[in-house]
Design a protein around this motif. Structure first.
Motif, PDB file in Angstrom:
ATOM      1  N   LEU A 251      18.233  92.758 -60.677  1.00 36.25           N
ATOM      2  CA  LEU A 251      18.587  93.701 -61.732  1.00 36.25           C
ATOM      3  C   LEU A 251      19.688  93.130 -62.617  1.00 36.25           C
ATOM      4  CD1 LEU A 251      18.508  97.024 -59.693  1.00 36.25           C
ATOM      5  CD2 LEU A 251      16.789  96.200 -61.292  1.00 36.25           C
ATOM      6  N   ALA A 252      20.655  92.451 -62.011  1.00 35.57           N
ATOM      7  CA  ALA A 252      21.726  91.838 -62.804  1.00 35.57           C
ATOM      8  C   ALA A 252      21.170  90.748 -63.713  1.00 35.57           C
ATOM      9  CB  ALA A 252      22.804  91.263 -61.880  1.00 35.57           C
ATOM     10  N   ALA A 253      20.233  89.945 -63.201  1.00 33.63           N
ATOM     11  CA  ALA A 253      19.623  88.896 -64.019  1.00 33.63           C
ATOM     12  C   ALA A 253      18.802  89.499 -65.151  1.00 33.63           C
ATOM     13  CB  ALA A 253      18.754  87.998 -63.145  1.00 33.63           C
ATOM     14  N   ALA A 254      18.103  90.588 -64.872  1.00 31.82           N
ATOM     15  CA  ALA A 254      17.323  91.252 -65.914  1.00 31.82           C
ATOM     16  C   ALA A 254      18.233  91.848 -66.981  1.00 31.82           C
ATOM     17  CB  ALA A 254      16.434  92.340 -65.298  1.00 31.82           C
ATOM     18  N   ASP A 255      19.338  92.459 -66.556  1.00 31.76           N
ATOM     19  CA  ASP A 255      20.304  93.006 -67.517  1.00 31.76           C
ATOM     20  C   ASP A 255      20.829  91.924 -68.458  1.00 31.76           C
ATOM     21  OD1 ASP A 255      20.171  95.636 -66.659  1.00 31.76           O
ATOM     22  OD2 ASP A 255      21.817  95.420 -65.233  1.00 31.76           O
ATOM     23  N   ALA A 256      21.042  90.738 -67.925  1.00 36.90           N
ATOM     24  CA  ALA A 256      21.588  89.647 -68.730  1.00 36.90           C
ATOM     25  C   ALA A 256      20.535  89.024 -69.641  1.00 36.90           C
ATOM     26  CB  ALA A 256      22.175  88.575 -67.818  1.00 36.90           C
ATOM     27  N   ALA A 257      19.253  89.113 -69.255  1.00 37.91           N
ATOM     28  CA  ALA A 257      18.212  88.388 -69.974  1.00 37.91           C
ATOM     29  C   ALA A 257      17.514  89.197 -71.061  1.00 37.91           C
ATOM     30  CB  ALA A 257      17.171  87.868 -68.983  1.00 37.91           C
ATOM     31  N   PHE A 258      17.300  90.488 -70.830  1.00 37.26           N
ATOM     32  CA  PHE A 258      16.451  91.265 -71.722  1.00 37.26           C
ATOM     33  C   PHE A 258      17.265  92.239 -72.580  1.00 37.26           C
ATOM     34  CE2 PHE A 258      13.826  90.132 -68.054  1.00 37.26           C
ATOM     35  CZ  PHE A 258      12.753  89.532 -68.692  1.00 37.26           C
ATOM     36  N   PRO A 259      16.806  92.522 -73.791  1.00 37.97           N
ATOM     37  CA  PRO A 259      17.504  93.504 -74.634  1.00 37.97           C
ATOM     38  C   PRO A 259      17.546  94.872 -73.955  1.00 37.97           C
ATOM     39  CG  PRO A 259      15.872  92.264 -75.901  1.00 37.97           C
ATOM     40  CD  PRO A 259      15.636  91.922 -74.469  1.00 37.97           C
ATOM     41  N   ALA A 260      18.689  95.521 -74.023  1.00 36.43           N
ATOM     42  CA  ALA A 260      18.879  96.789 -73.317  1.00 36.43           C
ATOM     43  C   ALA A 260      17.904  97.864 -73.786  1.00 36.43           C
ATOM     44  CB  ALA A 260      20.319  97.269 -73.504  1.00 36.43           C
ATOM     45  N   ASP A 261      17.502  97.828 -75.075  1.00 32.99           N
ATOM     46  CA  ASP A 261      16.620  98.885 -75.569  1.00 32.99           C
ATOM     47  C   ASP A 261      15.175  98.700 -75.143  1.00 32.99           C
ATOM     48  OD1 ASP A 261      16.211  96.640 -77.140  1.00 32.99           O
ATOM     49  OD2 ASP A 261      15.954  97.763 -79.001  1.00 32.99           O
ATOM     50  N   ARG A 262      14.867  97.564 -74.501  1.00 35.91           N
ATOM     51  CA  ARG A 262      13.503  97.335 -74.021  1.00 35.91           C
ATOM     52  C   ARG A 262      13.440  97.128 -72.508  1.00 35.91           C
ATOM     53  NH1 ARG A 262      10.991  92.707 -75.969  1.00 35.91           N
ATOM     54  NH2 ARG A 262      12.825  91.813 -76.972  1.00 35.91           N
ATOM     55  N   LEU A 263      14.571  97.345 -71.827  1.00 32.50           N
ATOM     56  CA  LEU A 263      14.639  97.160 -70.375  1.00 32.50           C
ATOM     57  C   LEU A 263      14.848  98.504 -69.694  1.00 32.50           C
ATOM     58  CD1 LEU A 263      14.853  95.317 -67.858  1.00 32.50           C
ATOM     59  CD2 LEU A 263      17.319  95.189 -68.301  1.00 32.50           C
ATOM     60  N   HIS A 264      14.032  98.783 -68.696  1.00 34.13           N
ATOM     61  CA  HIS A 264      14.093 100.042 -67.947  1.00 34.13           C
ATOM     62  C   HIS A 264      14.146  99.682 -66.462  1.00 34.13           C
ATOM     63  CE1 HIS A 264      12.730 101.507 -71.839  1.00 34.13           C
ATOM     64  NE2 HIS A 264      11.758 100.624 -71.749  1.00 34.13           N
ATOM     65  N   THR A 265      15.174 100.144 -65.756  1.00 34.77           N
ATOM     66  CA  THR A 265      15.380  99.723 -64.372  1.00 34.77           C
ATOM     67  C   THR A 265      15.521 100.918 -63.444  1.00 34.77           C
ATOM     68  OG1 THR A 265      17.789  99.597 -64.669  1.00 34.77           O
ATOM     69  CG2 THR A 265      16.526  97.581 -65.064  1.00 34.77           C
ATOM     70  N   GLU A 266      15.210 100.662 -62.187  1.00 32.04           N
ATOM     71  CA  GLU A 266      15.502 101.624 -61.122  1.00 32.04           C
ATOM     72  C   GLU A 266      16.217 100.890 -60.006  1.00 32.04           C
ATOM     73  OE1 GLU A 266      13.396 105.339 -59.088  1.00 32.04           O
ATOM     74  OE2 GLU A 266      12.391 103.463 -58.578  1.00 32.04           O
ATOM     75  N   ARG A 267      17.276 101.524 -59.494  1.00 30.56           N
ATOM     76  CA  ARG A 267      18.098 100.910 -58.463  1.00 30.56           C
ATOM     77  C   ARG A 267      17.911 101.638 -57.141  1.00 30.56           C
ATOM     78  NH1 ARG A 267      21.753  97.531 -60.888  1.00 30.56           N
ATOM     79  NH2 ARG A 267      21.824  97.746 -63.164  1.00 30.56           N
ATOM     80  N   PHE A 268      17.826 100.853 -56.056  1.00 27.88           N
ATOM     81  CA  PHE A 268      17.805 101.432 -54.721  1.00 27.88           C
ATOM     82  C   PHE A 268      19.214 101.557 -54.144  1.00 27.88           C
ATOM     83  CE2 PHE A 268      13.302  99.602 -54.166  1.00 27.88           C
ATOM     84  CZ  PHE A 268      12.747 100.761 -54.665  1.00 27.88           C
ATOM     85  N   GLN A 269      20.167 100.820 -54.729  1.00 27.85           N
ATOM     86  CA  GLN A 269      21.556 100.885 -54.313  1.00 27.85           C
ATOM     87  C   GLN A 269      22.413 101.134 -55.552  1.00 27.85           C
ATOM     88  OE1 GLN A 269      22.533 100.795 -51.166  1.00 27.85           O
ATOM     89  NE2 GLN A 269      20.463 100.385 -50.419  1.00 27.85           N
ATOM     90  N   PRO A 270      23.515 101.850 -55.415  1.00 24.47           N
ATOM     91  CA  PRO A 270      24.342 102.145 -56.580  1.00 24.47           C
ATOM     92  C   PRO A 270      25.034 100.906 -57.134  1.00 24.47           C
ATOM     93  CG  PRO A 270      25.445 102.857 -54.574  1.00 24.47           C
ATOM     94  CD  PRO A 270      24.069 102.430 -54.177  1.00 24.47           C
ATOM     95  N   THR A 271      25.288 100.935 -58.440  1.00 16.16           N
ATOM     96  CA  THR A 271      26.076  99.886 -59.069  1.00 16.16           C
ATOM     97  C   THR A 271      27.529  99.981 -58.595  1.00 16.16           C
ATOM     98  OG1 THR A 271      24.685 100.080 -61.018  1.00 16.16           O
ATOM     99  CG2 THR A 271      26.750  98.900 -61.288  1.00 16.16           C
ATOM    100  N   GLU A 272      28.137  98.840 -58.329  1.00 11.03           N
ATOM    101  CA  GLU A 272      29.547  98.852 -57.925  1.00 11.03           C
ATOM    102  C   GLU A 272      30.409  99.128 -59.150  1.00 11.03           C
ATOM    103  OE1 GLU A 272      30.861  95.527 -55.712  1.00 11.03           O
ATOM    104  OE2 GLU A 272      29.233  95.633 -54.254  1.00 11.03           O
ATOM    105  N   ARG A 273      31.072 100.271 -59.137  1.00 14.98           N
ATOM    106  CA  ARG A 273      31.942 100.648 -60.243  1.00 14.98           C
ATOM    107  C   ARG A 273      33.224 101.246 -59.682  1.00 14.98           C
ATOM    108  NH1 ARG A 273      28.255 104.568 -63.615  1.00 14.98           N
ATOM    109  NH2 ARG A 273      27.567 105.085 -61.515  1.00 14.98           N
ATOM    110  N   ALA A 274      34.277 101.174 -60.465  1.00 14.73           N
ATOM    111  CA  ALA A 274      35.573 101.698 -60.037  1.00 14.73           C
ATOM    112  C   ALA A 274      35.826 103.040 -60.705  1.00 14.73           C
ATOM    113  CB  ALA A 274      36.685 100.720 -60.388  1.00 14.73           C
ATOM    114  N   PHE A 275      36.227 104.017 -59.908  1.00 13.41           N
ATOM    115  CA  PHE A 275      36.597 105.333 -60.427  1.00 13.41           C
ATOM    116  C   PHE A 275      38.013 105.646 -59.963  1.00 13.41           C
ATOM    117  CE2 PHE A 275      31.965 105.558 -60.145  1.00 13.41           C
ATOM    118  CZ  PHE A 275      31.637 106.054 -61.392  1.00 13.41           C
TER     119      PHE A 275
END
Length: 302
Positions: free
Chosen positions: A192-216
């Motif tokens: 998913l990270a490689a796809a995010d880096a490679a494809f334009p965001a407006d043409r990429l649609h993803t589904e994650r089985f694990q949450p993105t690591e983010r800080a809150f």
């Protein structure tokens, strides 16, 4: 919940079984490619799984379950204890990963991430749109439905066994892609990270089985008022809204408990949620397993 019975359990790859669930009475709720259901397992756990069968079949659902060595009890139960003939309650289908209409499609699957993409590929081809699948995994023996895909779609499916061939170059693939092609991707985090880096965001649609690591920031305490019952529930700083509601007698369905499946969704009538999910909650909705409040009080449609 819908009532089904386990009609068939079939090994479809190393450590992966496909379950066929047949309706006990009448028809099952309709669904579209990308949808998933929650299974209420007999060990009191609820787990989400993508539907990978035929949406035209209203009598059965098919899901695939990989045995996770770090299982919290869901996949372990399916692989070790579930048997044909067992009744299972399942939720109505939900879809946070729909097939976006486009002139052409590229599907990217990694391992068990093939499950929501399997019916998408069939649907795109049935609609007469150009569609191809790039399917990666350690080896073909670990990749569910490889033979089924090759029989049905031939050279429209490219299988990459990473232990022999390495990971595919998504940047090069993106550079050669027609600008009208939309990409649907489901798989492990590195893909998913490689796809995010490679494809334009407006043409990429993803589904994650694990949450993105983010800080809150720290989760502060707040109140949740249940509009229908009149109850007000205190949500301490270290407790999820999902658990606080359950402790107060308002249990909600819950599957992943990580903000990726959507089973614990509620409607927010007043107040401002702090969204911590990976789905993208619609306005006026929130997912109680991870999200909190930016205001001292939320009013929920409960």
């Amino acid at each position: 919940m819908q009532q089904t019975v386990v009609e068939h359990i079939e090994p479809v790859a190393q450590d992966v079984v496909a379950l066929t669930l047949r309706a006990r009475d009448g028809h099952l709720a309709p669904w579209e490619p990308g949808a998933h259901i929650d299974l209420e397992l007999p060990n009191w756990l609820t787990r989400p799984y993508s539907l990978c069968g035929d949406p035209a079949d209203r009598d059965t659902y098919r899901v695939a379950v990989r045995h996770d060595p770090l299982s919290r009890g869901g996949s372990e139960y399916v692989h070790r204890f579930l048997r044909t003939g067992r009744p299972l309650a399942v939720s109505a289908p939900r879809n946070h990963f729909p097939l976006v209409p486009a002139p052409a499609h590229l599907f990217l699957a990694g391992g068990i991430g093939i499950t929501p993409l399997l019916p998408m590929l069939r649907a795109a081809r049935a609609a007469g749109r150009p569609a191809t699948l790039l399917y990666t995994g350690r080896s073909a023996r670990t990749m569910p439905f490889v033979d089924e895909l090759r029989r049905a779609h031939g050279d429209r499916v490219r299988v990459v066994e990473t232990e022999r061939q390495g990971r595919p170059d998504l940047t090069a693939l993106a550079a050669a892609l027609d600008p009208d092609t939309h990409v649907h991707c489901c798989g492990p985090a590195p893909m998913l990270a490689a796809a995010d880096a490679a494809f334009p965001a407006d043409r990429l649609h993803t589904e994650r089985f694990q949450p993105t690591e983010r800080a809150f920031g720290p989760g502060t305490a707040f109140e949740a008022h249940c509009a229908r019952s009149g109850d007000t529930v205190a949500v301490p700083a270290g407790t999820s809204l999902l658990d606080a509601l359950a402790d107060a007698g308002h249990p909600l369905p819950s599957g992943c408990r990580e903000g990726v499946c959507g089973s614990c969704e509620v409607t927010v009538l007043d107040g401002e949620p702090e969204h911590r999910d990976d789905i993208g909650a619609a306005r006026g909705r929130m997912y109680t397993c991870v999200s909190r409040a930016l205001t001292p009080r939320l009013v929920l449609d409960l």
